[in-house]
Design a protein around this motif. Structure first.
Motif, PDB file in Angstrom:
ATOM      1  N   HIS A 182      -2.161   0.861  -4.670  1.00 28.01           N
ATOM      2  CA  HIS A 182      -1.464   1.383  -5.983  1.00 28.01           C
ATOM      3  C   HIS A 182      -2.363   1.136  -6.971  1.00 28.01           C
ATOM      4  CE1 HIS A 182       2.454   1.765  -4.118  1.00 28.01           C
ATOM      5  NE2 HIS A 182       2.312   0.889  -3.482  1.00 28.01           N
ATOM      6  N   SER A 183      -3.664   1.559  -6.766  1.00 29.71           N
ATOM      7  CA  SER A 183      -4.577   1.075  -7.816  1.00 29.71           C
ATOM      8  C   SER A 183      -5.928   2.327  -7.625  1.00 29.71           C
ATOM      9  CB  SER A 183      -5.403  -0.106  -7.754  1.00 29.71           C
ATOM     10  OG  SER A 183      -6.352  -0.267  -8.580  1.00 29.71           O
ATOM     11  N   SER A 219      -6.446   8.589  -7.914  1.00 26.91           N
ATOM     12  CA  SER A 219      -5.187   8.049  -8.577  1.00 26.91           C
ATOM     13  C   SER A 219      -3.999   7.825  -7.499  1.00 26.91           C
ATOM     14  CB  SER A 219      -4.980   9.150  -9.599  1.00 26.91           C
ATOM     15  OG  SER A 219      -4.454  10.328  -9.069  1.00 26.91           O
ATOM     16  N   VAL A 220      -3.335   7.006  -7.996  1.00 29.51           N
ATOM     17  CA  VAL A 220      -2.053   6.926  -7.153  1.00 29.51           C
ATOM     18  C   VAL A 220      -1.176   8.175  -6.947  1.00 29.51           C
ATOM     19  CG1 VAL A 220       0.040   5.721  -6.717  1.00 29.51           C
ATOM     20  CG2 VAL A 220      -1.769   4.493  -7.767  1.00 29.51           C
ATOM     21  N   TYR A 221      -1.182   8.947  -8.154  1.00 34.93           N
ATOM     22  CA  TYR A 221      -0.595  10.248  -7.975  1.00 34.93           C
ATOM     23  C   TYR A 221      -1.327  11.318  -6.970  1.00 34.93           C
ATOM     24  CZ  TYR A 221       1.377  14.733  -9.712  1.00 34.93           C
ATOM     25  OH  TYR A 221       1.817  15.796  -9.638  1.00 34.93           O
ATOM     26  N   ALA A 260      -8.740   2.723  -3.319  1.00 37.41           N
ATOM     27  CA  ALA A 260      -8.058   3.960  -2.637  1.00 37.41           C
ATOM     28  C   ALA A 260      -8.997   4.783  -1.709  1.00 37.41           C
ATOM     29  CB  ALA A 260      -7.436   4.943  -3.635  1.00 37.41           C
ATOM     30  N   THR A 272      -3.848   3.846  -0.815  1.00 45.02           N
ATOM     31  CA  THR A 272      -4.288   3.241  -1.959  1.00 45.02           C
ATOM     32  C   THR A 272      -3.466   2.032  -2.040  1.00 45.02           C
ATOM     33  OG1 THR A 272      -4.087   3.353  -4.427  1.00 45.02           O
ATOM     34  CG2 THR A 272      -2.189   4.387  -3.192  1.00 45.02           C
ATOM     35  N   GLU A 312      -0.247  10.307  -3.672  1.00 47.01           N
ATOM     36  CA  GLU A 312       1.281  10.750  -3.300  1.00 47.01           C
ATOM     37  C   GLU A 312       1.357  12.241  -3.057  1.00 47.01           C
ATOM     38  OE1 GLU A 312       2.902   9.701  -7.065  1.00 47.01           O
ATOM     39  OE2 GLU A 312       3.570   7.591  -6.327  1.00 47.01           O
ATOM     40  N   SER A 337       0.798  -1.176   0.023  1.00 47.61           N
ATOM     41  CA  SER A 337      -0.056  -0.018  -0.105  1.00 47.61           C
ATOM     42  C   SER A 337       0.788   1.391  -0.025  1.00 47.61           C
ATOM     43  CB  SER A 337      -0.939   0.005   1.063  1.00 47.61           C
ATOM     44  OG  SER A 337      -0.046   0.156   2.246  1.00 47.61           O
ATOM     45  N   LEU A 338       0.075   2.408  -0.224  1.00 53.57           N
ATOM     46  CA  LEU A 338       0.901   3.694  -0.315  1.00 53.57           C
ATOM     47  C   LEU A 338       0.042   4.368   0.702  1.00 53.57           C
ATOM     48  CD1 LEU A 338       2.812   5.895  -1.148  1.00 53.57           C
ATOM     49  CD2 LEU A 338       1.322   6.450  -3.220  1.00 53.57           C
TER      50      LEU A 338
END
Length: 508
Positions: free
Chosen positions: A313-314, A276-278, A318, A311, A281, A200-201
């Motif tokens: 990473h998807s 989004s992952v972005y 998220a 997330t 971030e 995960s992030l």
């Protein structure tokens, strides 16, 4: 023509059939709501046909009887004079070569346009779902006066004031609309997907209540779990929550936690919204930038902070935790926070005097933010107003920075840092910056709050009278105003991003 003799669309029949299985008591109200829903969606479509730069419209002619469009192939489309700021349904039928159409989907099919089939289906679904929403709201008419922000948001029945897909919810059954849609007073149980920490992030502060040992618990909307992830969340427990105007953002029912923005991969109006992952971030950095920006605004505008984001990473799994707007209201003093899109439900837009007090606040603050370097997407969902106990507009709250436009050059002039974002959010192009703000605030939030060109002209003239003369404020008065070409966008599936048109300036 009597609406009793208008044939129901397949979507209208499907919803009636599903209602018979899950809520037969709503069928009479649903049937009664169909004529008004047809007019509401047709009015929105007529606005788009009248103003969007559609390649198959050869020319438009305005006469005493209304508007005539000359189309490629020699067809003629006639209807009433369009009011691009009107929110009340005033179009009950338009004429295409002598044949009257009272349903938006049927009209689009008859026009035979490229990509018309999918758009017509969306319009049929928007009409039927709007009738369902109105029937459900009527059945819930005995609810007490709203107190909390989510209660005000759930009073918004008709959705987007100008988009013909105002209530299109593709992929949602009747049972799912009743269970998940805000206007039906739903309480949604968000599942928790357990994701190993290494897979995960996480940015910002992710609370201990959303962790399970070495696993991150990501809130999942039940529609997303059933239709996209195809499996139930495997984490412990659920979070009961009230859906807000955006459907995918919810206020936990215990009232103590931040709002939860979930991934919900369905096309509700113009595009599929994801997380989004972005965006995960950059969430913490953008939130800190907004805090710094708010310090330049003399307490007149607050940004709801992003507290944490996670997330797997998807974009399909998220969630974002965001401050509730109520944080910026003094509950002890009787203050409350209402989205601009809910002002009509609150009865405030019926008072021109109130609009004359609100519009200068909204314009002055948003133009000041633009001068500093940020063009807000200040439509009726993102922009909220803090009201005093007696309903006076005091200050503004803005939520969701995902689609603003940021000018590094303007920020630099005012000694402000550029947040670590890239892509479409960053631009110094003056047209793009002003289009973003004017198209959301003027031809969006304020125009729809006024509800007609005549009222908007009075409100805008009074609001502009006391504003400082800047390049941006002068641009507000310079010629036609930008607005999103919502109908063109739905008929251009191969084109990404926003498309734009202009409408006549209400001040002439």
């Amino acid at each position: 023509m009597d609406d009793r003799y208008v044939s129901a669309s397949p979507a209208e029949d499907v919803i009636a059939g599903e209602l018979g299985a899950v809520r037969p008591d709503l069928i009479p109200g649903y049937r009664a709501a169909l004529p008004g829903a047809r007019a509401a969606v047709l009015t929105r479509l007529w606005r788009g046909l009248a103003i969007d730069p559609l390649p198959w419209v050869v020319r438009r002619e305005t006469g005493t009887a209304g508007l005539t469009m000359h189309l490629t192939g020699g067809l003629r489309l006639r209807g009433p004079h369009p009011d691009p700021y009107a929110t009340a349904p005033y179009v009950t039928g338009v004429e295409l070569d002598g044949r009257v159409f009272r349903q938006a989907g049927a009209l689009v099919r008859a026009l035979g346009l490229p990509y018309a089939t999918g758009f017509a289906e969306e319009l049929d679904h928007s009409t039927a779902s709007l009738a369902l929403s109105r029937a459900g709201a009527a059945a819930n008419g005995g609810r007490p006066e709203p107190v909390t922000g989510w209660e005000w948001e759930q009073r918004v029945v008709d959705g987007h004031p100008y988009h013909p897909n105002c209530r299109s919810r593709p992929g949602f059954s009747v049972a799912e609309q009743l269970a998940y849609a805000p206007e039906h007073g739903a309480v949604v149980e968000l599942g928790l997907a357990a994701v190993p920490a290494e897979a995960s992030l996480v940015t910002g502060e992710w609370p201990d209540s959303l962790r399970d040992g070495n696993r991150v618990l990501i809130p999942v909307h039940p529609w997303q779990a059933a239709h996209v992830l195809k499996s139930p969340p495997d984490g412990p427990g659920v979070i009961p929550a009230h859906p807000l105007m955006s459907l995918r953002t919810l206020a936990p029912a215990d009232g103590t936690a931040p709002h939860i923005k979930t991934a919900l991969s369905s096309r509700l109006t113009s595009s599929v919204r994801d997380i989004s992952v972005y965006s995960v971030e950059t969430a913490a950095a953008v939130s800190e930038f907004a805090r710094i920006l708010s310090e330049r605004l003399d307490g007149k505008l607050h940004f709801t902070r992003t507290l944490g984001a996670a997330t797997a990473h998807s974009p399909e799994l998220a969630a974002v935790l965001r401050e509730a707007p109520e944080v910026y209201a003094d509950a002890a003093a009787g203050e409350r926070v209402v989205p601009v899109g809910a002002l009509e439900a609150a009865g405030l837009t019926r008072s021109p005097d109130w609009l004359h007090r609100f519009a200068p606040l909204a314009l002055s603050v948003c133009l000041r933010v633009l001068e500093l370097g940020v063009a807000l997407e200040a439509h009726g969902q993102n922009l909220l107003v803090v009201l005093s106990a007696d309903g006076e507009p005091l200050r503004l709250v803005y939520r969701d920075l995902a689609d603003v436009r940021i000018s590094p050059a303007r920020l630099a002039r005012h000694g402000l840092p550029v947040p670590p974002v890239a892509g479409r959010l960053i631009t110094d192009d003056e047209t793009t910056l002003r289009r973003k703000l004017f198209g959301s605030l003027l031809t969006g939030a304020l125009g729809s709050a006024a509800g007609s060109a005549a009222v908007f002209a009075e409100v805008l003239a009074a609001a502009m009278d006391g504003l400082p003369a800047t390049e941006d404020s002068r641009a507000v008065l310079a010629g036609p105003l930008p607005t999103k070409a919502l109908t063109l966008m739905r008929l251009s599936p191969g084109v990404t991003g926003d498309q734009w048109t202009t409408v006549d300036h209400p001040l002439g």
